[in-house]
Design a protein around this motif. Sequence first.
Motif, PDB file in Angstrom:
ATOM      1  N   GLY A  68      -2.787   3.114   7.332  1.00 51.92           N
ATOM      2  CA  GLY A  68      -3.158   2.610   6.023  1.00 51.92           C
ATOM      3  C   GLY A  68      -4.365   3.281   5.387  1.00 51.92           C
ATOM      4  O   GLY A  68      -4.555   3.168   4.170  1.00 51.92           O
ATOM      5  N   MET A  74       0.845  -1.196   0.000  1.00 53.06           N
ATOM      6  CA  MET A  74       0.000   0.000   0.000  1.00 53.06           C
ATOM      7  C   MET A  74       0.877   1.242   0.000  1.00 53.06           C
ATOM      8  O   MET A  74       2.092   1.167   0.234  1.00 53.06           O
ATOM      9  CB  MET A  74      -0.927  -0.014   1.224  1.00 53.06           C
ATOM     10  CG  MET A  74      -1.929  -1.152   1.218  1.00 53.06           C
ATOM     11  SD  MET A  74      -2.907  -1.227   2.750  1.00 53.06           S
ATOM     12  CE  MET A  74      -3.816   0.322   2.667  1.00 53.06           C
ATOM     13  N   CYS A  80       1.152   3.436   2.148  1.00 49.45           N
ATOM     14  CA  CYS A  80       1.756   3.663   3.457  1.00 49.45           C
ATOM     15  C   CYS A  80       3.031   2.850   3.658  1.00 49.45           C
ATOM     16  O   CYS A  80       3.760   3.081   4.631  1.00 49.45           O
ATOM     17  CB  CYS A  80       0.758   3.341   4.562  1.00 49.45           C
ATOM     18  SG  CYS A  80       0.146   1.633   4.544  1.00 49.45           S
ATOM     19  N   CYS A  81       3.323   1.926   2.763  1.00 57.31           N
ATOM     20  CA  CYS A  81       4.511   1.073   2.888  1.00 57.31           C
ATOM     21  C   CYS A  81       5.727   1.803   2.326  1.00 57.31           C
ATOM     22  O   CYS A  81       6.297   1.428   1.295  1.00 57.31           O
ATOM     23  CB  CYS A  81       4.288  -0.250   2.160  1.00 57.31           C
ATOM     24  SG  CYS A  81       2.902  -1.216   2.786  1.00 57.31           S
ATOM     25  N   VAL A  86      -2.987  -0.398  11.444  1.00 66.84           N
ATOM     26  CA  VAL A  86      -3.409  -0.589  10.063  1.00 66.84           C
ATOM     27  C   VAL A  86      -4.374   0.508   9.629  1.00 66.84           C
ATOM     28  O   VAL A  86      -4.228   1.111   8.557  1.00 66.84           O
ATOM     29  CB  VAL A  86      -4.051  -1.976   9.888  1.00 66.84           C
ATOM     30  CG1 VAL A  86      -4.844  -2.054   8.589  1.00 66.84           C
ATOM     31  CG2 VAL A  86      -2.979  -3.062   9.922  1.00 66.84           C
ATOM     32  N   MET A 118      -3.753   4.413   1.127  1.00 68.35           N
ATOM     33  CA  MET A 118      -4.379   3.141   0.753  1.00 68.35           C
ATOM     34  C   MET A 118      -4.239   2.799  -0.727  1.00 68.35           C
ATOM     35  O   MET A 118      -4.867   1.866  -1.214  1.00 68.35           O
ATOM     36  CB  MET A 118      -5.853   3.110   1.161  1.00 68.35           C
ATOM     37  CG  MET A 118      -6.764   4.068   0.436  1.00 68.35           C
ATOM     38  SD  MET A 118      -8.520   3.681   0.702  1.00 68.35           S
ATOM     39  CE  MET A 118      -8.698   2.185  -0.278  1.00 68.35           C
ATOM     40  N   ALA A 127      -5.557  -7.342   6.135  1.00 63.17           N
ATOM     41  CA  ALA A 127      -4.360  -6.556   6.431  1.00 63.17           C
ATOM     42  C   ALA A 127      -3.477  -7.209   7.477  1.00 63.17           C
ATOM     43  O   ALA A 127      -2.242  -7.134   7.395  1.00 63.17           O
ATOM     44  CB  ALA A 127      -4.769  -5.158   6.891  1.00 63.17           C
TER      45      ALA A 127
END
Length: 464
Positions: A196, A63, A65-66, A192, A204, A176
């Motif tokens: 996320g 995602m 956010c990673c 999460v 997302m 998730a």
Amino acid sequence: MQPVPRVVIVGGGLAGLAAAAALATEGVAVELLEAKRRLGGRAGSFVDRQTGELVDHCQHVAMGCCTNFLEFCRRTGILGHFAQYRGLHFFGPDGRRSEFFPWRSLPAPLHMVPPLWRVKHLSVRDKLAIARTLWQLVRLSPHDQRNTPTIGRWLSERREPPAAIQRFWQVILVSALGESLENASLSAARKVLLDGFVAHREAMDLYIPRVPLNELYDQQVAAWLRALGVTIQLETPVSGVTAQSVILHDVAHGTTSTVEADAVILAVPWRRAVSSLAPDLVGQLPELAPAAQFGSAPISSVHLWLDRPITDLPHAVIVGRLSQWVFARLGASACYQVVISASHELAGRPRQAVLDEVVADLRSIFPAARQAEVVRWQLITEPDAVFSVRPGLDGQRPAQKTAIPGLILAGDWTATGWPATMEGAVRSGYLAAEQVLSYLGRPQKILVDDLPRSWLVRLLGAQA
């Protein structure tokens, strides 16, 4: 001129690969040892016997956010092999489709309001309850204790409507976290949802590989590392790991040898960490004893080869059924993968019964699937796909730095603040690389910052 420092990394999963990439970029001589025939760890593929093509064991998704995983992909030149998607396609229990695309014109967390309001399989009461409970959750303290409730119990205590739990919380969190609401910790669920979905408008975004995982990690990342001078040895089991040496086992010839180094990163799964160490070091690392007892959760994937395409969507989320996600295999006209996370309930069920239910799920939401026939299929379950994010786990996860100078840990199970994800694995590898560089007297920041939280999220009081 000082000699180039040498580091041995034990384990060629994403954590080991990330550590190798970071250290090699900093001019460290790296030797990467992997017991299996390929790199990538749990992110791998198998060869389809009929076509000879590589097919991923289970779909892996990142995602927005990673941030560290995406930086690793940029660093190694593989990010172009990921397709980026801005939102999700939900299919409710009645088969109706809802598009869940955040509004980029609104600041976070308001960007989530329009798509949530338009979800067809949730009532107005459910949506209002979800919005209220979501904000209560992200404002909680992030501390995780053994006696804190699971996310499932916490939702029940707040009298969250059962339909909201089944059709929203369970759908988002089980996929998730890879664990059921009854087992997953409150802090992991909060992590999460905050990072996320709530904190940033791009958090997302989905990133899905366009090519098989083996091609990404075992071929392209491996070639990139070798070009930087990294030595990679596959099918090389090790034991007797210390801060300055590793014992290699040549299974084919029944011999052993010792490799010496300035530092060693142990980047193996949590259940193998203790057994990999030299016996006299086990007592010096008591933090590894709890890690060896971490529980795990299974993930199952049903691979389907059909006689015709059933949808033009690249992916879809299925609500209220056994099937959770369906992914169309890129480049294949009628091949699909259905993913079932936290698939505890499948243990002991006949495989044919699982197939029949999955096919029924697809036929209930895709009209074209009602005429499609299954040409062949395969059910793959990884019983230890992820470590189980149960309450109190955060306090048991060991840091990358150990009490033994020069011996560093890596792996998604170490203290990263993240559940068992590709992001957590890469973060651990980067943190391990930072510890090695500091030990060598060359401190350097490797870890990439999280996406910044919007001004409104900060104003409304979401805790760090």
